[in-house]
Write a protein that holds these residues in place. Structure first.
Motif, short mmCIF file in Angstrom:
data_model
loop_
_atom_site.label_atom_id
_atom_site.label_comp_id
_atom_site.label_asym_id
_atom_site.label_seq_id
_atom_site.Cartn_x
_atom_site.Cartn_y
_atom_site.Cartn_z
N UNK A 1 0.81 -1.22 0.00
CA UNK A 1 0.00 0.00 0.00
C UNK A 1 0.85 1.27 0.00
N UNK A 2 2.18 1.07 -0.18
CA UNK A 2 3.11 2.20 -0.25
C UNK A 2 2.88 3.16 0.92
N UNK A 3 2.93 2.60 2.12
CA UNK A 3 2.62 3.36 3.32
C UNK A 3 3.54 2.95 4.46
N UNK A 4 3.94 3.92 5.27
CA UNK A 4 4.71 3.64 6.48
C UNK A 4 3.85 3.75 7.72
N UNK A 5 2.53 3.78 7.51
CA UNK A 5 1.61 3.91 8.64
C UNK A 5 1.52 2.60 9.43
N UNK A 6 0.87 2.68 10.60
CA UNK A 6 0.66 1.52 11.44
C UNK A 6 -0.37 0.58 10.81
N UNK B 1 -3.03 -0.37 12.21
CA UNK B 1 -4.34 0.20 12.51
C UNK B 1 -4.76 1.20 11.44
N UNK B 2 -3.85 2.08 11.05
CA UNK B 2 -4.15 3.11 10.07
C UNK B 2 -4.45 2.50 8.69
N UNK B 3 -3.62 1.56 8.28
CA UNK B 3 -3.83 0.91 6.98
C UNK B 3 -5.14 0.13 6.99
N UNK B 4 -5.41 -0.57 8.09
CA UNK B 4 -6.64 -1.35 8.23
C UNK B 4 -7.86 -0.44 8.09
N UNK B 5 -7.87 0.68 8.77
CA UNK B 5 -9.01 1.59 8.74
C UNK B 5 -9.21 2.16 7.34
#
Length: 241
Positions: free
Chosen positions: A224-229, A231-235
């Protein structure tokens, strides 16, 4: 090991709770199964444990087909349900012996395992009391102990940390890791995404009966090209869906 191949389940001929689900949970891993309410998690767990039957597809546990050989397949796993309110009129030790009898655990083995589990969960003092008198957390612990008394190679845990005090929660997570490190399988459903991020080797996110992602947390971030947690990706993932 748990394998689901093309598994589907429809309720009332209209609502497809699980849609062509494919999962392969290997030995030696803690596998997190995540999803919002109504996503199909509970239905999937009920099918894996034989409580509900799939409309199509197959489920195998340690290479034993659940539909073809249900008793042998059910001997392979221990299942912690999302409610600990079972057999409330039994005393704790009576319940553990009942569970041991169900799985033909020898007197010697059950005594050793009950003592080990009671000590790890600090329940030795409560084994002579009726489960009805237990707090919610104590009921959760006695159910977990009953599930583990036959030393199953596959653990299926549905929200097992609910109601546990911090020490008992830590103990269970420690036991999950020990179990996986011994080359066995832990299937773990939870709404506490911070725990899933820290504990699980891989996770699957299900929404509307369909797997949205399956892999490691690092693979999820890359995908998802993301460094988020988590929880954040899930939401973001489930809200978009």
């Amino acid at each position: 090991m748990i394998e689901l191949s093309n598994v589907s389940k429809t309720y009332g001929g209209m609502v497809k709770a699980v849609d062509n689900l494919n999962l392969n949970i290997s030995k030696g891993e803690i596998f997190g199964f995540l999803g919002p309410n109504g996503a199909g998690k509970t239905t999937t767990i009920k099918m894996i444990t034989g409580i509900a039957s799939p409309d199509s597809g197959s489920i195998t546990i340690n290479d034993v087909n659940l539909q073809q050989n249900p008793l042998e397949a059910k001997k392979q796993f221990g299942y912690v349900p999302d409610s600990p309110d079972v057999f409330l009129r039994l005393k704790g030790l009576e319940y553990l012996n009942f569970m041991a009898d169900m799985y033909d655990v020898s007197k010697e083995d059950r005594s050793q395992r009950i003592n080990m589990l009671a000590n790890r969960f600090e329940m030795m003092h409560a084994l002579s009391d009726p489960i009805l008198s237990y707090s919610h957390g104590m009921r959760q612990k006695i159910v977990i102990m009953g599930v583990l008394v036959h030393d199953p190679s596959v653990w299926i845990l549905d929200e097992p940390l609910t109601g546990l005090d911090p020490k008992s929660s830590y103990t269970l997570k420690e036991m999950m890791r020990e179990h996986a490190n011994a080359g066995k399988t832990v299937f773990f459903s939870t709404h506490v995404l911070e725990v899933a991020e820290k504990v699980c080797d891989r996770v699957a996110i299900i929404n509307k009966g369909v797997i949205q992602f399956c892999g490691t947390f690092r693979e999820m971030q890359d995908h998802f090209k993301s460094n988020e947690s988590l929880e954040k990706i899930f939401l973001e993932l489930t809200e978009n869906e």
